[in-house]
Design an enzyme around this catalytic site. Structure first.
Site, PDB file in Angstrom:
ATOM      1  CG  ASP A 186      -1.499  -1.252   1.492  1.00 55.38           C
ATOM      2  OD1 ASP A 186      -2.272  -1.626   0.465  1.00 55.38           O
ATOM      3  OD2 ASP A 186      -1.528  -1.916   2.204  1.00 55.38           O
ATOM      4  CG  HIS A 231      -3.195  -5.261   3.696  1.00 55.89           C
ATOM      5  ND1 HIS A 231      -2.801  -4.399   2.638  1.00 55.89           N
ATOM      6  CD2 HIS A 231      -3.649  -6.399   2.982  1.00 55.89           C
ATOM      7  CE1 HIS A 231      -2.737  -4.997   1.320  1.00 55.89           C
ATOM      8  NE2 HIS A 231      -3.152  -6.314   1.699  1.00 55.89           N
TER       9      HIS A 231
END
Length: 333
Positions: free
Chosen positions: A158, A186
Site C-alpha cells: 500500500d 490492510h
C-alpha cells in the site's frame, strides 16, 4: 558466513513464485549472506512445490545452500531466523469476512504455536496472508515466548502504491517521493496519508500538498485509488497482485534487516502498544516507523489534522471489530 534459515509459507502459490527468486539471489539479505530456504505448503500442493524446488536448483544461485520443501510445521518452523507467512485461506466468492477470519484463526493459531515451539526466539515474523493485521495478531498471541515487536504485517505494498501514485501525478521517479504513511488496516479502510510526505522536484524537496496543488484529488481519488488498488488489479488481471506484493515483501524484510535510510520512514503493521497517536493498544496497526539494528520505533510527534484523525479512527474501529471476532474464534479453535 553461516546461512540464515528463511521460511516462506504458501510457497507453491503465485506471490511466492515471484518472491523466492529475489530472496535466493540476494536482493533481501545481501549478496554475501548464504541461506537455507524452507518452503511450507499444504499436502495437496507438494507436487507443485517440487517443481518450484527444481526451478530454484536450476537457477544455480551461489547463495542458496539448501531448499527444504515440507507440509509439516515441525520441519518448517525449526530454528528459523525469519518467517514470511504468505499462505492463508483466500476469500472465496460469496464468503463473509467472518468466515474468512474463522478459517485463518485456525491456520495462524497453529503457525504461531509452531513458531513458539520450534523457531529461534529472535525470529522476525512477517505476515502477508489476509486479513494480514488480524492474522498477525493471532500468530503473535499464539507465540507468547516471542516478543510482540518481532511480528509485523505487510502494508508496504500500500505504501509503495501511494508513493507511485504521487510520482505518476508529478512525473517524477518513485524514488523522489518519501515518507508517505499507511495508517491502520490492510483493507479498504486503510488511510494513505501524504500530509508529511516530501517530494524532490527539480532538486528541491517540497511537501506533497505543495507540489501537487490539488487538495481535492489528494483527499479523494488518490486515497480511493490506493485503497482499492488490489481489487483493480484482480479485475484487470483475473489474478491478485503477485509481482508487486513480492517486491513489497522484499522491501519490508530488507528494511527490517538493514534498517531504514536516514531521514526516511516506512509503513508497517506493528503492535500498537505505547503509540502516541491515540490508536487503541493490542492491535496490529500500520504506523510510520524507522528501523535500526533490526528494531523498529514509531515515528513520533507528527501533527494529525481532523481529516486524518477521522480516517485513522475508522480503520482502528474495523481492526478492533476484527480482533473481537478472531479472539472469539481463538478461544474455540
Amino acid at each position: 558466513g553461516e546461512p540464515i534459515r528463511v521460511l516462506v509459507t504458501g510457497a507453491a502459490g503465485q506471490i511466492a513464485y515471484s518472491l523466492l527468486y529475489s530472496i535466493a539471489k540476494g536482493d533481501v539479505f545481501g549478496k554475501e549472506q548464504p541461506l537455507v530456504l524452507v518452503l511450507l505448503d499444504i499436502t495437496p500442493m507438494m507436487t507443485v512445490l517440487e517443481g518450484v524446488v527444481m526451478e530454484l536448483q536450476d537457477c544455480a544461485l551461489p547463495l542458496l545452500r539448501e531448499v527444504i520443501p515440507t507440509d509439516k510445521e515441525e520441519v518448517a518452523f525449526k530454528d528459523l531466523d525469519i518467517a514470511i507467512l504468505v499462505g492463508s485461506m483466500p476469500r472465496r466468492e460469496g464468503m463473509e469476512r467472518k468466515d474468512l477470519l474463522k478459517a485463518n484463526v485456525k491456520i495462524f493459531k497453529s503457525q504461531g504455536a509452531a513458531l513458539d515451539k520450534y523457531a529461534k526466539k529472535t525470529v522476525k515474523v512477517v505476515v502477508v496472508g489476509n486479513p494480514a493485521n488480524t492474522n498477525c495478531l493471532i500468530a503473535s498471541k499464539s507465540a507468547p515466548s516471542i516478543p510482540k515487536e518481532n511480528f509485523s504485517c505487510l502494508t508496504r505494498l500500500d505504501h509503495n502504491r501511494a508513493k507511485s501514485q504521487i510520482a505518476l501525478k508529478l512525473g517524477v521517479s518513485a524514488n523522489d517521493v518519501k515518507n508517505v504513511i499507511i495508517w491502520g488496516n490492510h483493507s479498504s479502510t486503510q488511510y494513505p496519508d501524504v500530509n508529511h510526505a516530501k517530494v524532490n522536484v527539480k532538486g528541491k524537496e517540497v511537501g506533497v500538498y505543495e507540489a501537487i496543488k490539488d487538495d481535492s484529488w489528494l483527499k479523494g481519488d488518490f486515497i480511493l485509488t490506493v485503497q482499492q488498488r488490489g481489487a483493480a488489479v484482480i479485475k484487470a488481471r483475473k489474478l491478485s497482485s503477485a509481482m508487486s506484493a513480492a517486491k513489497a515483501i522484499c522491501d519490508h524484510v530488507r528494511d527490517i534487516w538493514f534498517g531504514t535510510p536516514v531521514g526516511e520512514f516506512v509503513s508497517m503493521g506493528v503492535i500498537s502498544d505505547g503509540n502516541s497517536y491515540g490508536v487503541p493498544e493490542d492491535l496490529i496497526y500500520s504506523f510510520p516507523v524507522v528501523i535500526k539494528d533490526k528494531t523498529w520505533k514509531f515515528v513520533e510527534g507528527l501533527p494529525i489534522n481532523d481529516f486524518s484523525r477521522e480516517k485513522m479512527d475508522l480503520t482502528a474501529k474495523e481492526l478492533t471489530e476484527e480482533k473481537e471476532t478472531a479472539v472469539e474464534f481463538l478461544s474455540s479453535a
